[in-house]
Design an enzyme around this catalytic site. Structure first.
Site, PDB file in Angstrom:
ATOM      1  N   HIS A 141       6.715  -5.100  -7.992  1.00 34.45           N
ATOM      2  CA  HIS A 141       5.962  -5.707  -6.885  1.00 34.45           C
ATOM      3  C   HIS A 141       6.813  -6.534  -5.922  1.00 34.45           C
ATOM      4  CE1 HIS A 141       2.781  -4.816  -9.793  1.00 34.45           C
ATOM      5  NE2 HIS A 141       1.858  -5.078  -8.907  1.00 34.45           N
ATOM      6  N   GLY A 192       5.807   0.156  -5.605  1.00 36.86           N
ATOM      7  CA  GLY A 192       4.712   0.656  -6.430  1.00 36.86           C
ATOM      8  C   GLY A 192       3.353   0.170  -5.947  1.00 36.86           C
ATOM      9  N   HIS A 193       3.324  -1.012  -5.350  1.00 39.36           N
ATOM     10  CA  HIS A 193       2.057  -1.559  -4.851  1.00 39.36           C
ATOM     11  C   HIS A 193       2.177  -1.777  -3.342  1.00 39.36           C
ATOM     12  CE1 HIS A 193      -1.599  -3.707  -4.330  1.00 39.36           C
ATOM     13  NE2 HIS A 193      -1.769  -4.040  -5.596  1.00 39.36           N
ATOM     14  N   HIS A 270      -5.025   3.624  -8.345  1.00 42.26           N
ATOM     15  CA  HIS A 270      -5.374   2.205  -8.208  1.00 42.26           C
ATOM     16  C   HIS A 270      -6.015   1.948  -6.837  1.00 42.26           C
ATOM     17  CE1 HIS A 270      -4.463  -2.155  -7.799  1.00 42.26           C
ATOM     18  NE2 HIS A 270      -4.564  -2.167  -9.109  1.00 42.26           N
ATOM     19  N   GLU A 322      -7.743   0.601 -12.893  1.00 39.74           N
ATOM     20  CA  GLU A 322      -8.503  -0.029 -11.783  1.00 39.74           C
ATOM     21  C   GLU A 322      -8.589   0.974 -10.647  1.00 39.74           C
ATOM     22  OE1 GLU A 322      -5.888  -3.430 -11.246  1.00 39.74           O
ATOM     23  OE2 GLU A 322      -7.097  -4.601 -12.633  1.00 39.74           O
ATOM     24  N   GLU A 338     -13.571  -3.502  -8.028  1.00 34.36           N
ATOM     25  CA  GLU A 338     -12.900  -4.804  -7.933  1.00 34.36           C
ATOM     26  C   GLU A 338     -13.179  -5.445  -6.578  1.00 34.36           C
ATOM     27  OE1 GLU A 338      -8.714  -4.571  -8.812  1.00 34.36           O
ATOM     28  OE2 GLU A 338      -8.371  -6.624  -8.126  1.00 34.36           O
ATOM     29  N   CYS A 340     -11.277  -7.271  -4.828  1.00 31.09           N
ATOM     30  CA  CYS A 340     -10.113  -7.054  -3.954  1.00 31.09           C
ATOM     31  C   CYS A 340     -10.129  -5.674  -3.317  1.00 31.09           C
ATOM     32  CB  CYS A 340      -8.816  -7.191  -4.738  1.00 31.09           C
ATOM     33  SG  CYS A 340      -8.404  -8.882  -5.141  1.00 31.09           S
ATOM     34  N   CYS A 419      -6.023 -12.640  -8.404  1.00 32.30           N
ATOM     35  CA  CYS A 419      -5.945 -11.864  -7.161  1.00 32.30           C
ATOM     36  C   CYS A 419      -7.209 -12.012  -6.320  1.00 32.30           C
ATOM     37  CB  CYS A 419      -5.658 -10.399  -7.448  1.00 32.30           C
ATOM     38  SG  CYS A 419      -6.868  -9.594  -8.491  1.00 32.30           S
ATOM     39  N   CYS A 420      -8.385 -11.921  -6.947  1.00 34.21           N
ATOM     40  CA  CYS A 420      -9.611 -11.835  -6.156  1.00 34.21           C
ATOM     41  C   CYS A 420     -10.000 -13.132  -5.443  1.00 34.21           C
ATOM     42  CB  CYS A 420     -10.767 -11.315  -7.014  1.00 34.21           C
ATOM     43  SG  CYS A 420     -10.483  -9.638  -7.630  1.00 34.21           S
TER      44      CYS A 420
END
Lengths: 657, 657
Positions: A141, A192-193, A270, A322, A338, A340, A419-420
């Site tokens: 990340h 990756g994200h 994801h 997710e 989710e 997010c 995160c959220c």
């Protein structure tokens, strides 16, 4: 008297230009200001007793040489600080707060000290594994974390005019420009994200520096090509994961790296990564005019919105990864959805609206906002849903823990992996940005939220004062103030939930027949100060049904009124919601309940339910017909669920045809 | 002319006394004889190309010193040989086969050589960890494995009169008697997987040696008392699992060791262990007259049969732990319903029938047998279901692998962990044992399966020749032959699925009003040779509904005819079975299909389904009523599902009221 010149690109009316005055939304925005952001600051400073340790601020202090100690938390722990700063920036736009700004400035100073000579900024690698920088993009990340800091830097600059964080993030970005690319010694890969992609376009937006836009395009273009960058990277480190010496399994779909982005036809993997990627793609398509990228955005939008989205605007139906699962697979109970991911979907929709104003984007934006996003936070601003189920039976969540571990029947306190909550905070704090766009001589009103907006169309200053009775009633009223009489268009969204729309200009009916384009009623005329436009939307209770391919909802119905999806809760209906049946012809009554979750409109219906009391003890019976008894079914807006005792909840109920 | 003396205890008419002549069942029994058992022998000898390695026979050869090499397989791999021998024994009862018997004798000789001086017999520990014997009962299945060998020894002795394996298993049991108990130096514990309990009672049955019964009672009485034996054991080895040095997590409910057995009120944990335990408890209750144990058996029976059993007789609704979950929680798709668990339920039901003949036990026995057990095996005898879903969507099994990994839409080949196929084999090979019991002067007919039975009531030899048209039609006809005219009762079960039962004695109506006790029509009279009794059961297609507390089946209906539960398959109904709705008043037609799965009766109905074609591309619609179109729905017996192309299947379909 001016004639406004037309340009091709739409752009959002910025946060600075909008002052929200809407009671419904100001409650949430003030909650972010008064509770969420202050609480988050304490949390990331490890000052909340009983809360999970964060370490986020301390990591920066250690990396800055101001404290001793070891890194704590996730590899992306820095983003908690970044998202906090971004939310603070948005709050400062709408209300200057010198004390808050000073706290932020001090934090930014620490961040600056934690930055390396070459611009690199990531406390995990600086503190813990300085030799491993940029060696595992698949899992670590690093670009994702950089992206969030860049977003914060841009937001803080726009809010305060200060370059302190902007300069830091430019150095981060400059370093990334050096490190990544197809040149000799560069890394020809991507994260990756996804997140850096959209962040770089924002940075390009405020700096005008095209290399940032180019780099974003580079990451997007590179993604998913063969040979796989993630595999090459794994090969270099001996196919282990970063966390231990176990063999890494690279599921390219999880990372949306299974195909080049322009060849992807369905959203896979994801869910948050998908929509962050799509937001970045839409940004690059907008800034570069790249048609094939726009086409891919449209295609994946359609796949999500017409095959993989819950009625609540939730996406990602599978806890494992997710992730998106497959078309029309939308289980209500083992759901992920989710918070997010819905926020990311809003980011994507917002960008599509600038590319091509079309109500299909705003309809989904509104759906996600009014349902999943605000359901994600309790009315006290201290409890959050990461997962947003459409059907909950607490007994099942407890008793079948293996499949339902992720589904919580009550909102949880701040998590270690937070995160959220900060994502909700930064979205709500910047809500003003989502309300209007201007394209050429047209002002698009996407959301019906009361507020004052000032904008400039060519040489004309236009002020719009919107008053909205939504989501409870269907009227939005716009009062226009212009620096001089001017001809331009006001485009009012006709939402997908409205059965009938009427417009009044200065109190007189204004026919919109033949004036609706792409879902917006276009009112083009010469405006003078004091002109008013009223949009009156019929807002009946709607019975919504799912596509018959959605296995889980076949034979079921959900209620919606305006943008609000409703649900049945045990608190109103008793337990065993599976027994409830809503007759197709049941009268649906709407009434205001001032006491529930700040006041809301409740729907009641004369319904039926399976007889229980006379059933007896037999598990199976063949000796009786179905026995139904009358009952009153009560539905409340989905966003307000789980504000009473823990109990069952269901959005979709059986329909009695 | 004799008057048969009454005794208190019922006992089953043994396999030796019954010759099945029934076409429906002989197909399966012959499949076991001709395919399953020969195939299994090759499999456990590692002679099947492409199959997973078994090692089971070779392990015995290594332990016997006849081969070199290392142990291969699960810690309970020996049980594959034991269950094979047990099935062989049952087959030899009904049809002597010298060649097969010689193979078995040779295997038994090897087993004898693998047995230790002290009687201990377990090739895993003998070969691999001789110092670890009896040190981890929690996980290592030593008593479980011993139990299966004991069952084989008893069966082989009863079949052949040979003591070769019986002597071996008596030495095993004698060793266990020495090792376990509350005396000094003894282990005061019990096995993680119940099985030894019922095996020891069988061994007591043929040897008359009460210490075996006592030991069984000891294991049952000991289970679940505090302090926990499993914890004490874990303490002794430092709380690691047997397989690595990870910390062991002991979930006492998984092992039914959370409470003393007499205090357990609901079936919890691993389903097979529950029903094996209950079978052993019923055995001990029967042999000792222990009322509190009988009470516990009844209580747990009721819990299973009236709250935790699928309509197919499947039990264990949760893949995690292959376990019971909680009352009324019976998901059709993520179901476990292991074939072995239904076989164990049959063992338990069979024993309850000897304790107290009551049709509620036989009804469930029949339900599990005609549905889950024979669904567990393909018509070719080479493919098996371990998990027996009541609703399958292949796309879901593939696409949501994490939650559905255990659910297979097609039967699988023999596995490495081959518990279910040999369990099916030994049950079907011994099916004759389940048909009748004798209690005092009453012969109970539990199952309607054609066959000849010889038994002795007091001094009278009675031969019953049953001819049955079931499961396709509702008539069972018994012809009586007696060595002398005698007065006794014939008790015919009136199944729970029969709406009307009539009896004819020698062709003349015989009123059973006031003659039905505990679900059996008691026909007491003086019998002479040539007397006939006909039981004529109405066998309409039944609409079955679940208790309203079964969330997953609310508003749904299943069809059943006689003992057979029906299901809808994609092969007949097309995909998207969720669209199907069965009107409450739909005419249900029954017709014979000679070509499907050896011939069976199909049910068709004029039904409805959700319109798909005109729906369009929208995921959610508010602008139309539910649109239903007429369709013909076809249902086939559940046992015959998955014999055509891979596709959807559903037992429960929506009911249109």
């Amino acid at each position: 008297m001016g004639q406004v010149a037309s340009t091709d690109k739409a752009k959002p009316v910025s946060l600075k230009q909008v002052q929200i005055t809407d009671d419904f939304w100001n409650y949430y925005i003030n909650l972010v200001r008064d509770v969420v952001v202050p609480y988050q600051w304490e949390a990331i400073n490890d000052n909340v007793e009983g809360a999970e340790r964060s370490g986020a601020v301390n990591n920066f202090k250690i990396a800055a040489g101001l404290e001793k100690g070891d890194f704590y938390g996730y590899v992306f722990q820095d983003t908690d600080v970044a998202k906090w700063l971004e939310a603070v920036a948005y709050l400062l736009v709408t209300k200057r707060d010198a004390a808050l700004e000073q706290v932020a400035d001090e934090m930014i100073e620490i961040i600056g000290k934690a930055q390396q000579e070459d611009g690199y900024l990531n406390t995990y690698f600086t503190i813990k594994e300085p030799d491993m920088k940029w060696k595992n993009l698949t899992e670590c990340h690093e670009l994702y974390s950089a992206g969030h800091m860049i977003e914060a830097g841009v937001a803080y600059y726009e809010a305060t005019g200060k370059r302190n964080l902007l300069d830091i993030v430019c150095r981060i970005a400059d370093n990334i420009v050096d490190v990544f690319g197809d040149g000799p010694g560069q890394i020809a890969g991507y994260d990756g994200h996804q997140e850096i992609e959209l962040a770089l376009v924002k940075l390009y937006g405020v700096t005008g520096n095209e290399k940032y836009l180019e780099l974003s395009r580079y990451f997007i273009d590179k993604r998913g090509h063969k040979p796989s960058f993630f595999e090459e990277e794994a090969e270099r480190r001996g196919w282990t994961t970063h966390w231990n010496k176990n063999k890494i399994h690279i599921d390219h779909e999880y990372f949306q790296a299974h195909l080049p982005v322009r060849e992807q036809n369905a959203a896979v993997g994801h869910a948050v990564r998908v929509v962050y990627m799509l937001a970045g793609m839409a940004d690059v398509a907008r800034e570069t005019g790249d048609k094939s990228l726009l086409e891919a955005c449209r295609r994946l939008w359609d796949n999500i919105a017409s095959r993989q989205m819950y009625i609540t605007g939730g996406i990602g139906s599978m806890a494992h990864g997710e992730a998106f699962s497959f078309d029309y697979d939308l289980p209500n109970d083992t759901v992920y959805s989710e918070t997010c991911a819905s926020i990311g979907l809003i980011f994507f929709a917002h960008r599509m609206l600038q590319l091509e104003p079309n109500s299909r984007y705003a309809d989904v934006l509104e759906r996600a906002l009014y349902n999943t996003v605000i359901a994600g936070m309790s009315r006290d601003g201290k409890h959050f849903f990461y997962v947003n189920p459409l059907e909950v039976t607490p007994e099942v969540c407890d008793g079948r823990n293996k499949n339902f571990n992720h589904v919580k029947p009550v909102r949880q306190e701040w998590f270690g992996c937070a995160c959220c909550p900060p994502n909700i905070a930064r979205l709500l704090a910047s809500l003003g940005e989502y309300m209007y766009s201007v394209k050429g001589n047209t002002i698009y009103s996407h959301l019906f939220i009361g507020g004052e907006t000032e904008l400039s169309l060519g040489g004309t200053n236009v002020r719009l004062n919107q008053q909205s009775s939504m989501p409870w009633e269907g009227t939005a009223r716009y009062e226009v103030t212009v620096s001089q009489p001017a001809t331009f268009a006001l485009a009012l969204r006709i939402p997908d939930w409205s059965s009938k729309a009427e417009v009044l200009v200065n109190g007189t009916a204004y026919s919109i027949t033949d004036k609706v384009a792409d879902g917006y009623a276009i009112i083009e005329r010469q405006w003078t100060t004091g002109d008013t436009v009223e949009l009156v939307l019929e807002m009946p209770v709607m019975r919504v049904r799912s596509h018959p391919l959605v296995k889980q909802n076949a034979g079921k119905v959900a209620l919606q009124r305006g943008p609000l999806v409703y649900c049945a809760e045990e608190a109103d209906n008793g337990p065993l919601l599976q027994r409830l049946m809503l007759p197709q012809d049941a009268q649906l009554e709407v009434a205001y309940d001032a006491n529930l979750a700040g006041g809301l409109k409740v729907i009641t219906a004369q319904a039926l339910r399976l007889q229980l009391e006379q059933w007896g003890t037999q598990l199976y019976r063949t000796d009786s017909n179905v026995s139904l008894e009358p009952t009153v079914a009560t539905f409340i807006p989905y966003y307000a669920w789980a504000n009473r005792d823990k109990g069952e909840m269901a959005v979709w109920v059986k329909e009695h045809v």
